[in-house]
Design a protein around this motif. Sequence first.
Motif, PDB file in Angstrom:
ATOM      1  N   ASP A 105     -22.282 -14.236  12.698  1.00  0.00           N
ATOM      2  CA  ASP A 105     -21.404 -15.384  12.917  1.00  0.00           C
ATOM      3  C   ASP A 105     -20.838 -15.796  11.564  1.00  0.00           C
ATOM      4  OD1 ASP A 105     -20.094 -17.729  13.510  1.00  0.00           O
ATOM      5  OD2 ASP A 105     -21.870 -18.774  14.272  1.00  0.00           O
ATOM      6  N   PRO A 106     -19.595 -15.457  11.279  1.00  0.00           N
ATOM      7  CA  PRO A 106     -19.039 -15.761   9.959  1.00  0.00           C
ATOM      8  C   PRO A 106     -18.910 -17.255   9.683  1.00  0.00           C
ATOM      9  CG  PRO A 106     -17.349 -14.848  11.392  1.00  0.00           C
ATOM     10  CD  PRO A 106     -18.647 -14.775  12.143  1.00  0.00           C
ATOM     11  N   GLY A 107     -18.886 -18.076  10.709  1.00  0.00           N
ATOM     12  CA  GLY A 107     -18.755 -19.513  10.527  1.00  0.00           C
ATOM     13  C   GLY A 107     -19.914 -20.142   9.787  1.00  0.00           C
ATOM     14  N   GLU A 108     -21.031 -19.437   9.727  1.00  0.00           N
ATOM     15  CA  GLU A 108     -22.217 -19.958   9.041  1.00  0.00           C
ATOM     16  C   GLU A 108     -22.335 -19.454   7.608  1.00  0.00           C
ATOM     17  OE1 GLU A 108     -25.619 -19.016  11.415  1.00  0.00           O
ATOM     18  OE2 GLU A 108     -24.823 -20.018  13.186  1.00  0.00           O
ATOM     19  N   LEU A 109     -21.304 -18.754   7.126  1.00  0.00           N
ATOM     20  CA  LEU A 109     -21.378 -18.109   5.816  1.00  0.00           C
ATOM     21  C   LEU A 109     -20.359 -18.683   4.841  1.00  0.00           C
ATOM     22  CD1 LEU A 109     -21.538 -14.400   6.997  1.00  0.00           C
ATOM     23  CD2 LEU A 109     -23.453 -15.861   6.321  1.00  0.00           C
ATOM     24  N   PRO A 110     -20.634 -18.552   3.530  1.00  0.00           N
ATOM     25  CA  PRO A 110     -19.626 -18.917   2.527  1.00  0.00           C
ATOM     26  C   PRO A 110     -18.373 -18.040   2.707  1.00  0.00           C
ATOM     27  CG  PRO A 110     -21.760 -18.471   1.493  1.00  0.00           C
ATOM     28  CD  PRO A 110     -21.876 -18.077   2.927  1.00  0.00           C
ATOM     29  N   ALA A 111     -17.242 -18.537   2.263  1.00  0.00           N
ATOM     30  CA  ALA A 111     -15.963 -17.844   2.440  1.00  0.00           C
ATOM     31  C   ALA A 111     -15.979 -16.426   1.862  1.00  0.00           C
ATOM     32  CB  ALA A 111     -14.840 -18.658   1.807  1.00  0.00           C
ATOM     33  N   THR A 112     -16.623 -16.231   0.716  1.00  0.00           N
ATOM     34  CA  THR A 112     -16.639 -14.896   0.102  1.00  0.00           C
ATOM     35  C   THR A 112     -17.329 -13.877   1.005  1.00  0.00           C
ATOM     36  OG1 THR A 112     -18.637 -15.469  -1.140  1.00  0.00           O
ATOM     37  CG2 THR A 112     -16.527 -15.713  -2.284  1.00  0.00           C
ATOM     38  N   LEU A 113     -18.411 -14.282   1.657  1.00  0.00           N
ATOM     39  CA  LEU A 113     -19.112 -13.363   2.557  1.00  0.00           C
ATOM     40  C   LEU A 113     -18.309 -13.131   3.831  1.00  0.00           C
ATOM     41  CD1 LEU A 113     -22.835 -14.488   2.126  1.00  0.00           C
ATOM     42  CD2 LEU A 113     -21.579 -12.687   0.931  1.00  0.00           C
ATOM     43  N   GLN A 114     -17.604 -14.145   4.293  1.00  0.00           N
ATOM     44  CA  GLN A 114     -16.722 -13.982   5.459  1.00  0.00           C
ATOM     45  C   GLN A 114     -15.655 -12.929   5.166  1.00  0.00           C
ATOM     46  OE1 GLN A 114     -15.054 -17.729   6.737  1.00  0.00           O
ATOM     47  NE2 GLN A 114     -17.045 -18.742   6.712  1.00  0.00           N
ATOM     48  N   GLU A 115     -15.111 -12.968   3.953  1.00  0.00           N
ATOM     49  CA  GLU A 115     -14.076 -12.006   3.556  1.00  0.00           C
ATOM     50  C   GLU A 115     -14.626 -10.589   3.506  1.00  0.00           C
ATOM     51  OE1 GLU A 115     -12.350 -13.345  -0.134  1.00  0.00           O
ATOM     52  OE2 GLU A 115     -11.911 -15.323   0.730  1.00  0.00           O
ATOM     53  N   TYR A 116     -15.839 -10.413   2.961  1.00  0.00           N
ATOM     54  CA  TYR A 116     -16.484  -9.099   2.941  1.00  0.00           C
ATOM     55  C   TYR A 116     -16.547  -8.528   4.349  1.00  0.00           C
ATOM     56  CZ  TYR A 116     -18.804  -8.094  -1.613  1.00  0.00           C
ATOM     57  OH  TYR A 116     -19.113  -7.731  -2.900  1.00  0.00           O
ATOM     58  N   ILE A 117     -17.058  -9.338   5.277  1.00  0.00           N
ATOM     59  CA  ILE A 117     -17.249  -8.875   6.656  1.00  0.00           C
ATOM     60  C   ILE A 117     -15.907  -8.525   7.290  1.00  0.00           C
ATOM     61  CG2 ILE A 117     -18.046  -9.542   8.955  1.00  0.00           C
ATOM     62  CD1 ILE A 117     -20.234 -11.211   7.449  1.00  0.00           C
ATOM     63  N   ALA A 118     -14.926  -9.393   7.132  1.00  0.00           N
ATOM     64  CA  ALA A 118     -13.596  -9.138   7.712  1.00  0.00           C
ATOM     65  C   ALA A 118     -13.004  -7.846   7.138  1.00  0.00           C
ATOM     66  CB  ALA A 118     -12.674 -10.321   7.449  1.00  0.00           C
ATOM     67  N   ASP A 119     -13.086  -7.650   5.840  1.00  0.00           N
ATOM     68  CA  ASP A 119     -12.552  -6.438   5.215  1.00  0.00           C
ATOM     69  C   ASP A 119     -13.245  -5.183   5.743  1.00  0.00           C
ATOM     70  OD1 ASP A 119     -10.821  -7.975   3.708  1.00  0.00           O
ATOM     71  OD2 ASP A 119     -11.994  -7.820   1.853  1.00  0.00           O
ATOM     72  N   LEU A 120     -14.559  -5.245   5.877  1.00  0.00           N
ATOM     73  CA  LEU A 120     -15.296  -4.070   6.341  1.00  0.00           C
ATOM     74  C   LEU A 120     -14.988  -3.745   7.798  1.00  0.00           C
ATOM     75  CD1 LEU A 120     -18.678  -4.850   4.581  1.00  0.00           C
ATOM     76  CD2 LEU A 120     -17.296  -2.771   4.245  1.00  0.00           C
ATOM     77  N   LEU A 121     -14.886  -4.747   8.639  1.00  0.00           N
ATOM     78  CA  LEU A 121     -14.643  -4.497  10.062  1.00  0.00           C
ATOM     79  C   LEU A 121     -13.195  -4.119  10.363  1.00  0.00           C
ATOM     80  CD1 LEU A 121     -16.919  -7.190  11.729  1.00  0.00           C
ATOM     81  CD2 LEU A 121     -17.308  -4.711  11.565  1.00  0.00           C
ATOM     82  N   GLU A 122     -12.298  -4.423   9.435  1.00  0.00           N
ATOM     83  CA  GLU A 122     -10.907  -3.998   9.603  1.00  0.00           C
ATOM     84  C   GLU A 122     -10.733  -2.524   9.282  1.00  0.00           C
ATOM     85  OE1 GLU A 122      -8.435  -6.519   7.231  1.00  0.00           O
ATOM     86  OE2 GLU A 122      -8.833  -8.276   8.479  1.00  0.00           O
ATOM     87  N   GLY A 123     -11.704  -1.971   8.549  1.00  0.00           N
ATOM     88  CA  GLY A 123     -11.647  -0.546   8.201  1.00  0.00           C
ATOM     89  C   GLY A 123     -10.698  -0.325   7.103  1.00  0.00           C
TER      90      GLY A 123
END
Length: 123
Positions: A105-123
């Motif tokens: 759940d990215p809503g529970e994370l700092p913005a930098t970690l949200q960006e990591y996850i979004a970048d990785l899942l976008e491929g």
Amino acid sequence: MANPLPASVLVRDGDTTVKASPLIELLRQLVDSDPRQREQGADQVTDWINSYSPAESITLATVLSASAAREQSHAALEAQLHAILELASNGQVRVQHIAHLSEIDPGELPATLQEYIADLLEG
């Protein structure tokens, strides 16, 4: 900066791979109950980034993504995501190998970690 190839790495016909024993120890560290050990394990993955065969890269990325999906420590999660990003940079790790990240759940994370996850899942 990656460490030089350790003695635990084999090179055969131009292919690099990690010997079984250090690979198993690294996998154990990645799923250890202590978040500091998981963080150190993820950092070790990054340190040896040029030492893995394609199969090892995929295996490590999958284990890291599953561990990240359950991670409570932001420091360990950041190290895990960084290691996955480094493993994915070789072009062998695909989004389906790290699909466990979609459980976070990215809503529970700092913005930098949200960006990591979004970048990785976008491929």
